[in-house]
Design a protein around this motif. Structure first.
Motif, PDB file in Angstrom:
ATOM      1  N   GLY A  37       0.911  -1.255   0.326  1.00 65.62           N
ATOM      2  CA  GLY A  37      -0.160   0.117   0.061  1.00 65.62           C
ATOM      3  C   GLY A  37       0.778   1.120   0.066  1.00 65.62           C
ATOM      4  N   ILE A  38       1.958   1.284   1.030  1.00 67.90           N
ATOM      5  CA  ILE A  38       2.813   2.418   0.968  1.00 67.90           C
ATOM      6  C   ILE A  38       3.511   2.564  -0.372  1.00 67.90           C
ATOM      7  CG2 ILE A  38       4.833   3.388   2.027  1.00 67.90           C
ATOM      8  CD1 ILE A  38       3.663   2.240   4.530  1.00 67.90           C
ATOM      9  N   TYR A  39       4.222   1.510  -0.881  1.00 69.95           N
ATOM     10  CA  TYR A  39       5.128   1.857  -2.083  1.00 69.95           C
ATOM     11  C   TYR A  39       4.480   1.877  -3.473  1.00 69.95           C
ATOM     12  CZ  TYR A  39       8.823   0.499   1.298  1.00 69.95           C
ATOM     13  OH  TYR A  39       9.782   0.604   2.304  1.00 69.95           O
ATOM     14  N   ASN A  40       3.485   1.359  -3.696  1.00 74.83           N
ATOM     15  CA  ASN A  40       2.776   1.046  -4.654  1.00 74.83           C
ATOM     16  C   ASN A  40       1.685   2.108  -4.954  1.00 74.83           C
ATOM     17  OD1 ASN A  40       4.773  -0.719  -5.924  1.00 74.83           O
ATOM     18  ND2 ASN A  40       3.743  -2.467  -5.133  1.00 74.83           N
ATOM     19  N   HIS A  41       1.137   2.458  -3.729  1.00 71.78           N
ATOM     20  CA  HIS A  41      -0.066   3.402  -3.769  1.00 71.78           C
ATOM     21  C   HIS A  41      -0.049   4.778  -3.259  1.00 71.78           C
ATOM     22  CE1 HIS A  41      -2.892   0.074  -5.528  1.00 71.78           C
ATOM     23  NE2 HIS A  41      -2.038  -0.605  -4.616  1.00 71.78           N
ATOM     24  N   LEU A  42       0.563   4.851  -2.066  1.00 70.03           N
ATOM     25  CA  LEU A  42       0.815   6.135  -1.353  1.00 70.03           C
ATOM     26  C   LEU A  42       1.719   6.775  -1.790  1.00 70.03           C
ATOM     27  CD1 LEU A  42       0.031   7.790   1.069  1.00 70.03           C
ATOM     28  CD2 LEU A  42       1.550   6.695   2.456  1.00 70.03           C
ATOM     29  N   TYR A  43       3.111   6.373  -1.993  1.00 70.53           N
ATOM     30  CA  TYR A  43       3.985   7.207  -2.778  1.00 70.53           C
ATOM     31  C   TYR A  43       3.750   7.717  -4.189  1.00 70.53           C
ATOM     32  CZ  TYR A  43       6.988   5.772   1.273  1.00 70.53           C
ATOM     33  OH  TYR A  43       7.551   5.642   2.548  1.00 70.53           O
ATOM     34  N   THR A  44       2.923   6.845  -4.781  1.00 76.28           N
ATOM     35  CA  THR A  44       2.561   7.294  -6.184  1.00 76.28           C
ATOM     36  C   THR A  44       1.384   8.447  -5.989  1.00 76.28           C
ATOM     37  OG1 THR A  44       3.106   5.144  -6.890  1.00 76.28           O
ATOM     38  CG2 THR A  44       1.384   6.326  -8.192  1.00 76.28           C
ATOM     39  N   ARG A  45       0.721   8.285  -5.338  1.00 73.72           N
ATOM     40  CA  ARG A  45      -0.407   9.474  -5.169  1.00 73.72           C
ATOM     41  C   ARG A  45       0.411  10.712  -4.686  1.00 73.72           C
ATOM     42  NH1 ARG A  45      -6.091   7.654  -2.275  1.00 73.72           N
ATOM     43  NH2 ARG A  45      -6.772   6.112  -3.728  1.00 73.72           N
ATOM     44  N   LEU A  46       1.330  10.615  -3.702  1.00 73.86           N
ATOM     45  CA  LEU A  46       2.051  11.735  -3.058  1.00 73.86           C
ATOM     46  C   LEU A  46       2.917  12.415  -4.228  1.00 73.86           C
ATOM     47  CD1 LEU A  46       2.545  10.625   0.616  1.00 73.86           C
ATOM     48  CD2 LEU A  46       0.767  12.254  -0.268  1.00 73.86           C
ATOM     49  N   LEU A  47       3.668  11.452  -4.836  1.00 77.42           N
ATOM     50  CA  LEU A  47       4.778  11.823  -5.543  1.00 77.42           C
ATOM     51  C   LEU A  47       4.974  11.566  -6.844  1.00 77.42           C
ATOM     52  CD1 LEU A  47       7.733  11.005  -2.770  1.00 77.42           C
ATOM     53  CD2 LEU A  47       6.734  13.351  -3.436  1.00 77.42           C
ATOM     54  N   GLY A  48       3.740  10.942  -7.515  1.00 76.85           N
ATOM     55  CA  GLY A  48       3.733  10.434  -8.802  1.00 76.85           C
ATOM     56  C   GLY A  48       4.166   9.176  -9.239  1.00 76.85           C
ATOM     57  N   SER A  49       4.239   8.728 -10.361  1.00 80.44           N
ATOM     58  CA  SER A  49       4.610   7.472 -10.893  1.00 80.44           C
ATOM     59  C   SER A  49       5.979   7.548 -11.632  1.00 80.44           C
ATOM     60  CB  SER A  49       3.533   6.545 -11.434  1.00 80.44           C
ATOM     61  OG  SER A  49       3.262   7.430 -12.744  1.00 80.44           O
ATOM     62  N   SER A  50       6.619   8.706 -11.590  1.00 79.33           N
ATOM     63  CA  SER A  50       7.863   8.839 -12.573  1.00 79.33           C
ATOM     64  C   SER A  50       8.804   7.884 -11.829  1.00 79.33           C
ATOM     65  CB  SER A  50       8.134  10.284 -12.774  1.00 79.33           C
ATOM     66  OG  SER A  50       9.346  10.339 -13.216  1.00 79.33           O
ATOM     67  N   THR A  51       9.673   7.348 -12.931  1.00 77.79           N
ATOM     68  CA  THR A  51      10.768   6.644 -12.134  1.00 77.79           C
ATOM     69  C   THR A  51      12.003   7.143 -12.605  1.00 77.79           C
ATOM     70  OG1 THR A  51      10.820   5.181 -14.419  1.00 77.79           O
ATOM     71  CG2 THR A  51       9.579   4.338 -12.641  1.00 77.79           C
ATOM     72  N   SER A  52      11.917   8.532 -12.815  1.00 85.31           N
ATOM     73  CA  SER A  52      13.227   9.144 -12.779  1.00 85.31           C
ATOM     74  C   SER A  52      14.037   9.083 -11.315  1.00 85.31           C
ATOM     75  CB  SER A  52      12.975  10.673 -13.052  1.00 85.31           C
ATOM     76  OG  SER A  52      12.236  11.537 -12.080  1.00 85.31           O
ATOM     77  N   ILE A  53      15.225   9.348 -11.711  1.00 82.62           N
ATOM     78  CA  ILE A  53      16.223   9.425 -10.435  1.00 82.62           C
ATOM     79  C   ILE A  53      15.814  10.528  -9.393  1.00 82.62           C
ATOM     80  CG2 ILE A  53      17.875  10.835 -11.260  1.00 82.62           C
ATOM     81  CD1 ILE A  53      18.625   7.999  -9.118  1.00 82.62           C
ATOM     82  N   VAL A  54      15.546  11.612 -10.037  1.00 79.31           N
ATOM     83  CA  VAL A  54      14.996  12.735  -8.974  1.00 79.31           C
ATOM     84  C   VAL A  54      13.776  12.278  -8.157  1.00 79.31           C
ATOM     85  CG1 VAL A  54      14.175  15.185  -9.165  1.00 79.31           C
ATOM     86  CG2 VAL A  54      16.091  14.679 -10.556  1.00 79.31           C
ATOM     87  N   ASN A  55      12.884  11.723  -8.936  1.00 82.67           N
ATOM     88  CA  ASN A  55      11.460  11.380  -8.092  1.00 82.67           C
ATOM     89  C   ASN A  55      11.860  10.109  -7.228  1.00 82.67           C
ATOM     90  OD1 ASN A  55       8.863  11.868  -7.803  1.00 82.67           O
ATOM     91  ND2 ASN A  55       8.156   9.861  -8.623  1.00 82.67           N
ATOM     92  N   ALA A  56      12.804   9.500  -7.577  1.00 83.19           N
ATOM     93  CA  ALA A  56      13.270   8.038  -6.818  1.00 83.19           C
ATOM     94  C   ALA A  56      13.662   8.644  -5.770  1.00 83.19           C
ATOM     95  CB  ALA A  56      14.191   7.183  -7.543  1.00 83.19           C
ATOM     96  N   LEU A  57      14.606   9.627  -5.798  1.00 83.30           N
ATOM     97  CA  LEU A  57      15.447  10.381  -4.439  1.00 83.30           C
ATOM     98  C   LEU A  57      14.006  10.965  -3.411  1.00 83.30           C
ATOM     99  CD1 LEU A  57      18.409  11.973  -6.237  1.00 83.30           C
ATOM    100  CD2 LEU A  57      18.660  10.226  -4.671  1.00 83.30           C
ATOM    101  N   ARG A  58      13.270  11.388  -4.214  1.00 85.70           N
ATOM    102  CA  ARG A  58      11.973  12.133  -3.180  1.00 85.70           C
ATOM    103  C   ARG A  58      11.470  11.006  -2.441  1.00 85.70           C
ATOM    104  NH1 ARG A  58       8.507  14.884  -7.466  1.00 85.70           N
ATOM    105  NH2 ARG A  58       7.311  15.719  -5.630  1.00 85.70           N
ATOM    106  N   LYS A  59      11.341   9.831  -3.320  1.00 82.36           N
ATOM    107  CA  LYS A  59      10.560   8.816  -2.445  1.00 82.36           C
ATOM    108  C   LYS A  59      11.539   8.076  -1.423  1.00 82.36           C
ATOM    109  CE  LYS A  59       7.462   7.695  -6.119  1.00 82.36           C
ATOM    110  NZ  LYS A  59       6.973   6.373  -7.239  1.00 82.36           N
ATOM    111  N   VAL A  60      12.664   8.025  -1.740  1.00 82.42           N
ATOM    112  CA  VAL A  60      13.334   7.341  -0.792  1.00 82.42           C
ATOM    113  C   VAL A  60      13.781   8.415   0.423  1.00 82.42           C
ATOM    114  CG1 VAL A  60      16.186   6.775  -0.353  1.00 82.42           C
ATOM    115  CG2 VAL A  60      15.106   5.880  -2.260  1.00 82.42           C
ATOM    116  N   ALA A  61      13.903   9.447   0.071  1.00 86.41           N
ATOM    117  CA  ALA A  61      13.846  10.675   1.238  1.00 86.41           C
ATOM    118  C   ALA A  61      12.758  10.550   2.120  1.00 86.41           C
ATOM    119  CB  ALA A  61      14.201  11.747   0.514  1.00 86.41           C
TER     120      ALA A  61
END
Length: 238
Positions: free
Chosen positions: A75-99
């Motif tokens: 629920g967190i990794y595949n839904h919540l983070y996508t809702r909050l930060l989008g579904s982009s797999t760019s390194i910038v967006n990945a860094l935001r999710k990891v942070a």
């Protein structure tokens, strides 16, 4: 042949995950939790359980793996983070999710839930005891988590398809346990050889050093948290 079989297996898993994402996430992490704890008991903690294999402990942490590592983290990794930060797999967006994961989810959700669960359903001294222990170990636990899971999560959010993310996390965790088990085996063998030729003082120093540097819960070891398991030292101290 092996590559073809692996590809077919991944394709089949992906189809199942797309069709029944919650059930597959739960089942994957239940099985992983049981396997991880079994390896921890039989390899990492070998010889420390004269009463034999602890089935209750194995089931407790298998269940934890299924509901938290599987259901909650899906629920967190595949839904919540996508809702909050989008579904982009760019390194910038990945860094935001990891942070977000490293600063909020891990220290304030993952570990408190794990400690509370373990002390409620296994140790029996209650969630408050687990949370008090976590408060004293939080910095050390988070440092160990970040050393493995920051790079692993960056990989997960950039190149791993969402149907495979929970399986990827479980695989990294299990792979880390395998490494820890191997290193622990080497450490035990080296200590055993040293003890055969040790003077009483050397024996005492070796024993105290081993106890002081005993395996604390590290990323993915044992059958505890999906990301942080617990080994022999953890079982004894907690």
């Amino acid at each position: 042949m092996a590559a073809i079989a692996l590809r077919r297996g991944l394709d089949a898993y992906t189809r199942m995950s797309n069709a029944r994402p919650w059930s597959v996430a739960f089942g994957t992490c239940w099985v992983k939790g049981c396997i991880a704890d079994a390896v921890s008991q039989l390899v990492v903690e070998r010889g420390q359980h004269p009463e034999g294999f602890d089935t209750r402990r194995n089931l407790v942490f298998g269940a934890y793996g299924g509901w938290y590592c599987g259901l909650v983290q899906h629920g967190i990794y595949n839904h919540l983070y996508t809702r909050l930060l989008g579904s982009s797999t760019s390194i910038v967006n990945a860094l935001r999710k990891v942070a977000l994961d490293s600063v909020v989810h891990v220290p304030f959700v993952v570990f408190p839930v794990y400690y509370a669960y373990k002390h409620t359903f296994y140790d029996g001294d209650g969630a408050s005891a687990g949370l008090r222990l976590y408060a004293s170990e939080a910095v050390d636990m988070c440092q160990k988590y970040y050393s493995i899971w920051v790079p692993a999560n960056l990989l997960m959010f950039t190149v791993v398809p969402s149907p495979l993310r929970i399986a990827f996390a479980a695989s990294v965790s299990l792979a880390w346990l395998t490494v820890v088990s191997y290193l622990t085996h080497l450490q035990s063998a080296a200590l055993g050889s040293a003890e055969e030729n040790a003077t009483p003082l050397t024996h005492k120093l070796a024993s105290s050093s081993s106890a002081a540097a005993g395996m604390r819960p590290g990323p993915g070891t044992g059958g505890g948290s999906c990301r942080e398991g617990w080994t022999a030292a953890d079982a004894n101290e907690q």
